[in-house]
Scaffold this motif. Structure first.
Motif, PDB file in Angstrom:
ATOM      1  N   LEU A  16     -26.626 -31.009 106.555  1.00 12.14           N
ATOM      2  CA  LEU A  16     -26.943 -31.702 107.683  1.00 12.14           C
ATOM      3  C   LEU A  16     -26.748 -33.397 107.404  1.00 12.14           C
ATOM      4  O   LEU A  16     -26.062 -33.938 108.364  1.00 12.14           O
ATOM      5  CB  LEU A  16     -28.430 -31.605 108.111  1.00 12.14           C
ATOM      6  N   LEU A  17     -27.158 -33.638 106.315  1.00  8.61           N
ATOM      7  CA  LEU A  17     -26.799 -35.022 105.752  1.00  8.61           C
ATOM      8  C   LEU A  17     -25.566 -35.463 105.888  1.00  8.61           C
ATOM      9  O   LEU A  17     -25.024 -36.608 106.363  1.00  8.61           O
ATOM     10  CB  LEU A  17     -27.384 -35.627 104.531  1.00  8.61           C
ATOM     11  N   GLY A  18     -24.455 -34.650 105.233  1.00 10.97           N
ATOM     12  CA  GLY A  18     -23.261 -34.880 104.951  1.00 10.97           C
ATOM     13  C   GLY A  18     -22.403 -34.744 106.262  1.00 10.97           C
ATOM     14  O   GLY A  18     -21.679 -35.778 106.626  1.00 10.97           O
ATOM     15  N   VAL A  19     -22.616 -33.829 107.119  1.00  3.51           N
ATOM     16  CA  VAL A  19     -22.269 -34.073 108.453  1.00  3.51           C
ATOM     17  C   VAL A  19     -22.551 -35.051 109.424  1.00  3.51           C
ATOM     18  O   VAL A  19     -21.729 -35.702 110.022  1.00  3.51           O
ATOM     19  CB  VAL A  19     -22.002 -32.590 109.138  1.00  3.51           C
ATOM     20  N   GLY A  20     -23.642 -35.425 109.146  1.00  6.20           N
ATOM     21  CA  GLY A  20     -24.239 -36.564 109.895  1.00  6.20           C
ATOM     22  C   GLY A  20     -23.576 -37.807 109.727  1.00  6.20           C
ATOM     23  O   GLY A  20     -22.967 -38.619 110.573  1.00  6.20           O
ATOM     24  N   ILE A  21     -23.463 -38.063 108.197  1.00 10.88           N
ATOM     25  CA  ILE A  21     -22.548 -39.292 107.936  1.00 10.88           C
ATOM     26  C   ILE A  21     -20.991 -39.198 108.200  1.00 10.88           C
ATOM     27  O   ILE A  21     -20.697 -40.307 108.610  1.00 10.88           O
ATOM     28  CB  ILE A  21     -22.884 -39.476 106.299  1.00 10.88           C
ATOM     29  N   ALA A  23     -19.888 -37.853 110.829  1.00 11.04           N
ATOM     30  CA  ALA A  23     -19.725 -37.859 112.275  1.00 11.04           C
ATOM     31  C   ALA A  23     -19.892 -39.442 112.450  1.00 11.04           C
ATOM     32  O   ALA A  23     -19.479 -39.860 113.247  1.00 11.04           O
ATOM     33  CB  ALA A  23     -20.585 -37.185 113.161  1.00 11.04           C
ATOM     34  N   ALA A  24     -21.049 -40.225 111.932  1.00 12.19           N
ATOM     35  CA  ALA A  24     -21.275 -41.609 112.233  1.00 12.19           C
ATOM     36  C   ALA A  24     -20.134 -42.245 111.432  1.00 12.19           C
ATOM     37  O   ALA A  24     -19.439 -43.105 112.570  1.00 12.19           O
ATOM     38  CB  ALA A  24     -22.606 -41.912 111.447  1.00 12.19           C
ATOM     39  N   ILE A  25     -19.337 -42.117 110.747  1.00 11.65           N
ATOM     40  CA  ILE A  25     -18.175 -42.946 110.047  1.00 11.65           C
ATOM     41  C   ILE A  25     -17.086 -42.687 111.245  1.00 11.65           C
ATOM     42  O   ILE A  25     -16.574 -43.570 111.584  1.00 11.65           O
ATOM     43  CB  ILE A  25     -17.883 -42.266 108.809  1.00 11.65           C
ATOM     44  N   GLN A  31     -14.754 -45.794 117.848  1.00 10.95           N
ATOM     45  CA  GLN A  31     -15.434 -46.880 118.952  1.00 10.95           C
ATOM     46  C   GLN A  31     -14.865 -47.062 120.367  1.00 10.95           C
ATOM     47  O   GLN A  31     -15.080 -46.790 121.128  1.00 10.95           O
ATOM     48  CB  GLN A  31     -16.325 -47.684 118.202  1.00 10.95           C
ATOM     49  N   GLU A  32     -13.399 -47.658 119.769  1.00 10.23           N
ATOM     50  CA  GLU A  32     -12.757 -48.374 120.747  1.00 10.23           C
ATOM     51  C   GLU A  32     -12.204 -47.090 121.772  1.00 10.23           C
ATOM     52  O   GLU A  32     -12.355 -47.348 122.960  1.00 10.23           O
ATOM     53  CB  GLU A  32     -11.512 -49.089 120.198  1.00 10.23           C
ATOM     54  N   ASN A  33     -11.877 -46.095 121.007  1.00  6.26           N
ATOM     55  CA  ASN A  33     -11.047 -45.026 121.999  1.00  6.26           C
ATOM     56  C   ASN A  33     -12.109 -44.192 122.544  1.00  6.26           C
ATOM     57  O   ASN A  33     -11.932 -43.677 123.688  1.00  6.26           O
ATOM     58  CB  ASN A  33     -10.289 -44.232 121.074  1.00  6.26           C
ATOM     59  N   LEU A  34     -13.659 -44.435 122.317  1.00  7.41           N
ATOM     60  CA  LEU A  34     -14.344 -43.653 122.901  1.00  7.41           C
ATOM     61  C   LEU A  34     -14.957 -44.258 124.246  1.00  7.41           C
ATOM     62  O   LEU A  34     -15.549 -43.666 125.111  1.00  7.41           O
ATOM     63  CB  LEU A  34     -15.707 -43.268 122.004  1.00  7.41           C
TER      64      LEU A  34
END
Lengths: 155, 49, 250
Positions: A16-21, A23-25, A31-34
Motif C-alpha cells: 500500500l505504501l509503495g503504490v501510494g508513493i 502514485a503521488a510522485i 500535474q499540468e496534464n491533469l
C-alpha cells in the motif's frame, strides 16, 4: 499475532505504501496534464501561443453575450474575475449555456487574442434546488453564488 | 414530453438491466449447481444399494 | 481466543455460513425492494425539478448511489482480500472474489448513467477529465481482479493473486474522491457531505440517501448469493455438503 501473519501484514502495508508513493510522485509529475482546463488568468499569465489547442474554463461574463442575426455565430467573454478572454463560437450551445454559467470552451487563440472555440461545454455546479427557491433567491436580490459564499463563511 | 425524458429512460433502463443481470445469473447458477450435487448424491446412493 | 476471532471462525465454518446466509438473503432482497420502490417513487414524483438542469438531474438517484457503491465495494474487496492474505481465512477470500463483479456492475452503471446525464447538461457524453478517467480506471481494476482470478485454476491461489491486485488498486480511491478538488474538472464538486452542509434541499436529498441505503442491501444479497455458490462449488466433495444433501437442507 503469529510471526508469519505479522510478516504478511507488513508485506500488505508495504505494498500500500509503495503504490501510494509511486502514485503521488506520478501525479505531481503529471500535474499540468491533469488540469482539464486553464482559466483566463492562466491565459493572461502564460500567454498561450496563438493556434495552440487548449481548454478554456470560466464564467460567461454578464451582459457579454452577442448573437449574430443570420447565423449561429456567438460572441461572449469568459472571465474568472481578474482576467477576461473574448470567445467566438459558431455551433449549437448546450442547454445550460447562459450568462453567469460556468463553461469550458475547447479551441485556440487567434493572432488577435480572441479564443476561437470549436466546442463549448457547460459546467454545472454542485448546487441543486427547486426552481421556486432559485426564483425567490433571485427576487430578494441574492444569487445562488451569494448563498454559497454565505454558507461557506458560516463558522 | 419533456426533452430530458429519453435520457432518463435510457439511464434507468440500462441500470436496471445490469443490476438484474448481476442478481439473477448467480441465482440460476446456484440452482443448477445444487441440482447437480443432489443428482450426483442420489446416483451414488443407488450404487451403494 | 478473543471473541472477535471466535465469531470470525464460527461464521467461517462453511456449514454455518451456508445456513446463515441462506436465511439472510430473502430478507436482504425484501428490504432492498421496499427501499427501492419507495426511493424511486420519491425520486420521480415527489422530489422537485432542479432550477438549472430541469428533469435530467433525476438521473442522480441511480448515478450517485452506483458511484458510491463502486467505491465502497472496492474498499471492502481490498479489506476482505487483505484478511484473506494475512489470516488465510477462506470465507474472506471468497467474499473478496465475489465482490468484484458486483462492484464492476456499479462502476459501469455510474459511467453509463453519468455519460447519458452529461449529454443534456454538459453538451458531451464523455470528456477525459480527472474524475471520469479515474472512475474508468476503477472499472478496469475490477475487470483486472476478475480476469486474474479466473486465469488461475487453483481457487485459493487465484483468490490471493486477485487480492494483491485489489490492494494495489486501492490507491485509485482517494484519486477518484478528491479529483474534483485537486484538479479543474468538468465534473462538479461534491454535493452531499457527511456531517451536514449538503448543497441540496432535503426533498431531493432524502430519496438519494434512501437509494444509497437500498443499494447496500442489494450488494449484501448479491454478495451472499455469489459467496454461497462459490463455497458450494469448492466444497462439493466435503462432508458438510453430503450431510446437507442427506438432510435435504441444501
Amino acid at each position: 499475532m503469529t510471526p508469519t501473519r505479522k510478516k504478511r501484514m507488513t508485506v500488505v502495508l508495504l505494498i500500500l505504501l509503495g503504490v501510494g508513493i509511486a502514485a503521488a510522485i506520478a501525479m505531481t509529475a503529471l500535474q499540468e496534464n491533469l488540469l482539464y482546463f486553464v482559466s483566463p488568468s492562466d491565459v493572461a499569465a502564460d500567454k498561450m501561443p496563438a493556434g495552440r489547442q487548449f481548454r478554456l474554463g470560466g464564467l460567461v461574463k454578464d451582459g457579454s453575450v452577442v448573437r449574430a442575426n443570420e447565423s449561429l455565430e456567438i460572441h461572449f467573454v469568459v472571465t474568472d474575475g481578474p482576467e477576461d478572454v473574448a470567445v467566438v463560437f459558431n455551433d449549437i450551445l448546450p442547454d445550460l449555456f447562459r450568462e453567469g454559467q460556468g463553461i469550458i470552451a475547447i479551441g485556440a487563440l487567434d493572432t488577435a487574442g480572441v479564443f476561437q472555440a470549436d466546442e463549448v461545454l457547460a459546467k454545472h455546479d454542485e448546487e441543486y434546488m427547486p426552481p421556486e427557491v432559485a426564483d425567490a433567491l433571485e427576487k430578494t436580490g441574492h444569487t445562488v453564488a451569494d448563498q454559497n459564499a454565505a454558507a461557506e463563511n458560516k463558522p | 414530453m419533456n426533452p430530458h425524458t429519453p435520457y432518463i429512460l435510457v439511464a434507468y433502463g440500462t441500470s436496471i438491466f445490469i443490476m438484474l443481470l448481476i442478481a439473477v445469473l448467480p441465482i440460476l447458477r446456484g440452482r443448477k449447481l445444487r441440482q447437480e450435487l443432489r443428482n450426483r448424491a442420489s446416483v451414488e446412493n443407488q450404487r451403494h444399494q | 481466543m478473543n471473541p472477535v476471532m471466535k465469531f470470525i471462525h464460527k461464521t467461517g465454518s462453511p456449514a454455518y455460513f451456508y445456513w446463515l446466509s441462506g436465511r439472510m438473503i430473502p430478507w436482504l432482497w425484501a428490504i432492498f425492494a421496499v427501499l427501492t420502490i419507495w426511493g424511486m417513487y420519491q425520486a420521480f414524483f415527489v422530489a422537485p425539478t432542479d432550477y438549472q438542469q430541469g428533469e435530467s438531474y433525476r438521473i442522480i438517484y441511480i448515478h450517485v448511489p452506483a458511484a458510491w457503491m463502486s467505491m465502497m465495494i472496492y474498499i471492502l474487496m481490498a479489506i476482505f482480500g487483505a484478511i484473506g492474505l494475512i489470516w488465510r481465512i477462506r470465507i474472506a477470500e471468497i467474499f473478496a472474489v465475489s465482490s468484484a463483479p458486483i462492484g464492476a456492475a456499479f462502476a459501469l452503471i455510474a459511467l453509463i448513467t453519468g455519460s447519458i446525464w452529461g449529454k443534456p447538461t454538459w453538451g458531451t457524453y464523455w470528456v477525459w477529465d480527472a474524475r471520469l478517467t479515474s472512475q474508468l480506471v476503477l472499472f478496469f481494476l475490477y475487470l483486472g481482479v476478475m480476469g486474474l482470478h479466473s486465469a488461475i485454476d487453483e481457487p485459493r491461489k487465484a483468490a490471493r493473486a486477485a487480492a494483491l491486485l485489489a490492494l494495489v488498486g486501492v490507491v485509485n480511491l482517494p484519486i477518484i474522491h478528491f479529483s474534483v478538488d485537486w484538479w479543474n474538472t468538468l465534473h462538479q464538486g461534491t454535493t452531499v457531505k457527511i456531517g451536514g452542509g449538503s448543497k441540496m434541499p432535503n426533498s431531493m436529498l432524502i430519496p438519494l440517501l434512501v437509494m444509497a441505503i437500498a443499494t447496500k442491501f442489494y450488494y449484501g444479497a448479491a454478495l451472499l448469493t455469489r459467496a454461497r455458490n462459490r463455497l458450494l462449488d469448492q466444497d462439493r466433495r466435503r462432508g458438510w455438503v453430503a450431510k446437507k444433501i442427506k438432510e435435504d437442507q441444501l
